[in-house]
Design a protein around this motif. Sequence first.
Motif, PDB file in Angstrom:
ATOM      1  N   VAL A   1      -6.992  -9.121   0.270  1.00  0.00           N
ATOM      2  CA  VAL A   1      -7.385  -7.753   0.616  1.00  0.00           C
ATOM      3  C   VAL A   1      -6.726  -6.734  -0.309  1.00  0.00           C
ATOM      4  CG1 VAL A   1      -7.871  -8.303   3.023  1.00  0.00           C
ATOM      5  CG2 VAL A   1      -5.568  -7.604   2.373  1.00  0.00           C
ATOM      6  N   LEU A   2      -5.539  -7.041  -0.807  1.00  0.00           N
ATOM      7  CA  LEU A   2      -4.871  -6.116  -1.718  1.00  0.00           C
ATOM      8  C   LEU A   2      -5.551  -6.091  -3.078  1.00  0.00           C
ATOM      9  CD1 LEU A   2      -1.134  -6.791  -0.804  1.00  0.00           C
ATOM     10  CD2 LEU A   2      -2.473  -4.740  -0.305  1.00  0.00           C
TER      11      LEU A   2
ATOM     12  N   SER B   1      -7.932   2.078  -3.692  1.00  0.00           N
ATOM     13  CA  SER B   1      -6.939   3.030  -3.191  1.00  0.00           C
ATOM     14  C   SER B   1      -5.587   2.723  -3.803  1.00  0.00           C
ATOM     15  CB  SER B   1      -6.841   2.967  -1.655  1.00  0.00           C
ATOM     16  OG  SER B   1      -6.349   1.715  -1.244  1.00  0.00           O
ATOM     17  N   GLY B   2      -4.642   3.592  -3.544  1.00  0.00           N
ATOM     18  CA  GLY B   2      -3.349   3.480  -4.193  1.00  0.00           C
ATOM     19  C   GLY B   2      -2.485   2.356  -3.652  1.00  0.00           C
TER      20      GLY B   2
ATOM     21  N   LEU C   1       0.830  -1.205   0.000  1.00  0.00           N
ATOM     22  CA  LEU C   1       0.000   0.000   0.000  1.00  0.00           C
ATOM     23  C   LEU C   1       0.866   1.258   0.000  1.00  0.00           C
ATOM     24  CD1 LEU C   1      -2.807  -0.961   2.554  1.00  0.00           C
ATOM     25  CD2 LEU C   1      -2.909  -1.006   0.062  1.00  0.00           C
ATOM     26  N   THR C   2       0.328   2.313  -0.557  1.00  0.00           N
ATOM     27  CA  THR C   2       1.077   3.560  -0.631  1.00  0.00           C
ATOM     28  C   THR C   2       1.353   4.124   0.764  1.00  0.00           C
ATOM     29  OG1 THR C   2       1.025   5.848  -1.412  1.00  0.00           O
ATOM     30  CG2 THR C   2      -1.093   4.821  -0.924  1.00  0.00           C
ATOM     31  N   PRO C   3       2.550   4.618   1.006  1.00  0.00           N
ATOM     32  CA  PRO C   3       2.855   5.205   2.315  1.00  0.00           C
ATOM     33  C   PRO C   3       2.336   6.633   2.468  1.00  0.00           C
ATOM     34  CG  PRO C   3       4.793   5.282   0.918  1.00  0.00           C
ATOM     35  CD  PRO C   3       3.728   4.548   0.139  1.00  0.00           C
TER      36      PRO C   3
END
Length: 234
Positions: free
Chosen positions: A147-148, A155-156, A110-112
């Motif tokens: 989930v990813l 989302s990003g 996931l994007t930080p």
Amino acid sequence: MRRQPPRLCSALPTAWHSVAASASERFSSHRISSVMKRFFRTPKGILTLILTALALIASPHEGFQRVMPELLSAIAAAGVLDLVILRVRHGGWEFPSGAVLTAMIVAMVLTPYGAWWVPAVTSAVAVASKYVLRYRAANIFNPAALVLAYHAFSSGESWWGALPELPLWGVAVLSALGIFMADRVNKLPAVVAFLFAYYALFTLMAFIGDPQPVAEIFRSPDLQAALYFAFFML
């Protein structure tokens, strides 16, 4: 005059307790060290070390202040949840190694640049899903991948843990660690088959249709994302 007992005799109990406490402490430390050594020789332990190494390599480029809160919150949320579930199911305390790995993978994909709680909630949902979506004793899906897949549309995802911001040597490091891990768990043939089919399909699409969009698959960050998925999530 009353005779005083020798001081040596009165000091013996204290000395004995001191020696016993010291021996107990050494035994406990040795036991913990032995357990940790055994764990880090297992596939889960090795993967934990590999993901930690990748996170440490990638963090300076993404920013420690961005990635560490999300990574640690994900590990904490998933770990605590799985710790409680394992306690209820098995009647004893167990280290939630699977939940830690799931959380690390989720946070490193996931994007930080999002909210810190997104990886935490996502990791907790992933851990819960492995107890719901099961067939006998096995998971139907990889919890992190499941989930990813949802987040890919909502989302990003930056896949920062796959080292996409690094030059070519980052791909070499990712590949070397991935090959080592895949070989250790006897999944190297599956990894090779997946990558061959993946890139063969996109190569075919390039000949059939417009090659420009397909070319992105062979570049950063898509290249690193495919390698990361094949080596650590397949």
